[in-house]
Design a protein around this motif. Sequence first.
Motif: not given
Length: 62
Positions: A48-62
């Motif tokens: 999986l390639e993630l960009p350096d500016n990917c914001p964090p996911a603080y919570e999971y919503e299905p």
Amino acid sequence: MQSNTEQETSDLLAEARRIRLTIPEVCLPGVTANSRLLQTYIDLVLELELPDNCPPAYEYEP
């Protein structure tokens, strides 16, 4: 020459000895299968390639 499964089982037993873990003979096929499954997930995550500016996911919503 060992088959893939034999090599995986041999590697698992070596790692288990290294960390002083006993794996009962009856459990070896399941442990080997689960290790193989976990390796597929590891490979997916590593690909999986993630960009350096990917914001964090603080919570999971299905």
